[in-house]
Design a protein around this motif. Structure first.
Motif, mmCIF file in Angstrom:
data_model
loop_
_atom_site.group_PDB
_atom_site.id
_atom_site.type_symbol
_atom_site.label_atom_id
_atom_site.label_comp_id
_atom_site.label_asym_id
_atom_site.label_seq_id
_atom_site.Cartn_x
_atom_site.Cartn_y
_atom_site.Cartn_z
ATOM 1 N N VAL A 59 0.972 -1.314 0.303
ATOM 2 C CA VAL A 59 0.177 -0.673 -0.077
ATOM 3 C C VAL A 59 0.907 1.136 0.050
ATOM 4 C CG1 VAL A 59 -1.472 1.522 1.548
ATOM 5 C CG2 VAL A 59 -2.205 -1.097 1.220
ATOM 6 N N LEU A 60 1.656 1.317 1.324
ATOM 7 C CA LEU A 60 2.745 2.124 1.182
ATOM 8 C C LEU A 60 2.982 3.139 -0.447
ATOM 9 C CD1 LEU A 60 4.251 1.597 4.144
ATOM 10 C CD2 LEU A 60 2.204 3.762 3.721
ATOM 11 N N VAL A 61 3.769 2.057 -0.969
ATOM 12 C CA VAL A 61 4.626 1.841 -2.223
ATOM 13 C C VAL A 61 3.952 2.196 -3.382
ATOM 14 C CG1 VAL A 61 5.897 0.792 -4.752
ATOM 15 C CG2 VAL A 61 6.177 -0.260 -2.022
ATOM 16 N N ALA A 62 2.583 1.625 -3.607
ATOM 17 C CA ALA A 62 0.994 1.910 -4.307
ATOM 18 C C ALA A 62 0.553 4.130 -4.091
ATOM 19 C CB ALA A 62 -0.210 1.207 -3.968
ATOM 20 N N MET A 63 1.303 4.263 -3.044
ATOM 21 C CA MET A 63 1.120 5.230 -2.409
ATOM 22 C C MET A 63 1.628 6.587 -2.999
ATOM 23 S SD MET A 63 -1.749 4.926 1.085
ATOM 24 C CE MET A 63 -1.966 6.628 1.152
ATOM 25 N N ALA A 64 3.702 6.106 -3.592
ATOM 26 C CA ALA A 64 4.356 6.956 -3.637
ATOM 27 C C ALA A 64 4.260 8.188 -4.037
ATOM 28 C CB ALA A 64 5.723 6.180 -4.263
ATOM 29 N N ASP A 65 3.366 7.951 -5.307
ATOM 30 C CA ASP A 65 3.516 9.524 -6.071
ATOM 31 C C ASP A 65 2.740 10.470 -5.524
ATOM 32 O OD1 ASP A 65 0.299 8.393 -5.822
ATOM 33 O OD2 ASP A 65 0.813 8.119 -8.431
ATOM 34 N N GLY A 66 2.031 10.201 -4.020
ATOM 35 C CA GLY A 66 1.786 11.761 -4.146
ATOM 36 C C GLY A 66 -0.081 10.864 -3.975
ATOM 37 N N THR A 67 0.125 10.850 -4.840
ATOM 38 C CA THR A 67 -1.917 11.200 -4.965
ATOM 39 C C THR A 67 -2.880 10.523 -3.981
ATOM 40 O OG1 THR A 67 -1.717 10.718 -7.514
ATOM 41 C CG2 THR A 67 -3.549 10.559 -6.706
ATOM 42 N N PRO A 68 -4.227 11.159 -3.609
ATOM 43 C CA PRO A 68 -4.610 11.041 -2.520
ATOM 44 C C PRO A 68 -5.617 10.173 -3.785
ATOM 45 C CG PRO A 68 -4.082 13.390 -2.093
ATOM 46 C CD PRO A 68 -4.051 12.971 -4.219
#
Length: 392
Positions: free
Chosen positions: A131-140
């Protein structure tokens, strides 16, 4: 021992919580309240409307999403609050950490019972990392959007039993994100829907806040939360603090000793104040307020007799102790408010409050009607009095 009677307690409430003269802005008002309840999204905006003259929805949204001076965090009593940003490290090390441990234990149990993994701890570690990797681009992203990126979040488990209104078969993703949030690794970003609805997106904490301070040591964190609480709600009893904090008597007693809190006499038993908060409070003029469901004032104490007639509790609180909308006159809860089909705010008073109070409360109802401008608030935690008024 200094005696602080019910009248002075109501005066303190009025002045410190923004009802006597108001507070300057959203951040100042949140600090004055320690935190704001955010279980119902609209409560944040309406609680600030009641305390900050002239505030707009845009002002609240800006503090939350542009300036990010206010941040939503799961903490005390597994409740979602809006915190002033600088108070987050204290919560992360104490109340939020306590909730995170409880959340993680529950998740491990559900993962195993659902047959998602033989080693649920390892499964959770892998899913958290993905999950944290998938959120790495900072997009909400919403939980639903994250499930598309991390398929494991779509794993199903059974909560309760089918005959329960809250029971059924659910994707585990929502509980994974809630646990990551309790641990302070992700935060709720912009709302994906209307401001009055709870439709959060998620963002990594390090990308939302840029600089992320370390959690405080547990004892220091609890001491700071109790210090802030006493500044807002003091005097309060040990029972009040234990309940609000969602902690134990041992934790609360240690925190009170750490900050040098002073015991004072109340009209019913004894309470606590900060050591520099023993001076008498000057009276304030009578005041009227309309507060939203789960407002931090009405939910600030467990022992509420100094501002609430105990006979009114079954009408204004649900069976779990959650407060609905409330109407206040001069420091006491005197009823509630609802909206009609046209969005007009109507008073539902439980007491004859007299002409002056009636005029003042009706003026507040008109002011709130104008501010909402046709927006109708839907409450999950509507009180019996609110439900009865809507059916009438």
């Amino acid at each position: 021992m200094r005696h602080i009677d019910d009248t002075e307690r109501r005066t303190r409430l009025a002045r410190r919580q923004g009802f006597a003269g108001g507070l300057p802005d959203a951040v100042s008002a949140t600090r004055a309240m320690t935190v704001l309840h955010a279980t119902e999204a609209a409560t944040v905006h309406l609680a600030l409307w009641a305390r900050v003259p002239g505030i707009t929805v845009s002002d609240v949204e800006s503090a939350l999403h542009d300036d990010r001076a206010l941040v939503k965090q799961l903490a005390m009593r597994r409740t979602l609050f809006v915190f002033p940003r600088e108070l987050l490290p204290a919560a992360w090390g104490s109340a939020a950490a306590r909730v995170a441990v409880q959340q993680r234990k529950q998740l491990v149990k559900w993962v195993f019972q659902a047959g998602l993994a033989d080693d649920p701890d390892a499964w959770l570690a892998d899913v958290f990392a993905d999950v944290l990797v998938a959120m790495a681009d900072g997009t909400p992203r919403t939980t639903r959007e994250l499930r598309e990126l991390v398929p494991a979040l779509d794993g199903r488990f059974t909560l309760g039993t089918p005959e329960k209104k809250w029971g059924g078969d659910f994707p585990i993703g929502a509980w994974v994100m809630t646990t990551l949030g309790a641990e302070g690794r992700v935060v709720r970003g912009v709302n994906a829907g209307h401001w009055r609805l709870n439709k959060p997106t998620w963002v990594r904490t390090d990308l939302w806040l840029d600089e992320v301070p370390s959690p405080w040591p547990e004892d220091k964190g609890y001491a700071e939360l109790v210090r802030r609480w006493l500044g807002t709600f003091g005097p309060g009893t040990e029972t009040d603090i234990v309940w609000w904090l969602g902690a134990t008597k041992t934790i609360v007693r240690r925190a009170l000793a750490e900050i040098g809190a002073v015991e004072v006499a109340l009209d019913r038993g004894t309470g606590w104040v900060l050591p520099d908060d023993l001076d008498p409070e000057e009276p304030v003029a009578p005041w009227a307020a309309l507060l939203p469901t789960l407002d931090p004032t009405v939910m600030g104490w467990k022992e509420r007799a100094f501002y609430l007639d105990p006979a009114d509790t079954p009408y204004l609180f649900d069976s779990n102790g959650n407060a609905g909308n409330t109407a206040w006159w001069d420091g006491r809860v005197v009823g509630c408010w609802v909206q009609d089909d046209d969005g007009v705010v109507r008073l539902v008073l439980r007491h004859d409050v007299g002409a002056e109070a009636t005029v003042a409360l009706e003026a507040e109802a008109d002011r709130l009607t104008a501010w909402l401008d046709g927006v109708r608030i839907v409450n999950v935690y509507a009180s019996p009095q609110m439900k009865g008024a809507r059916l009438a």
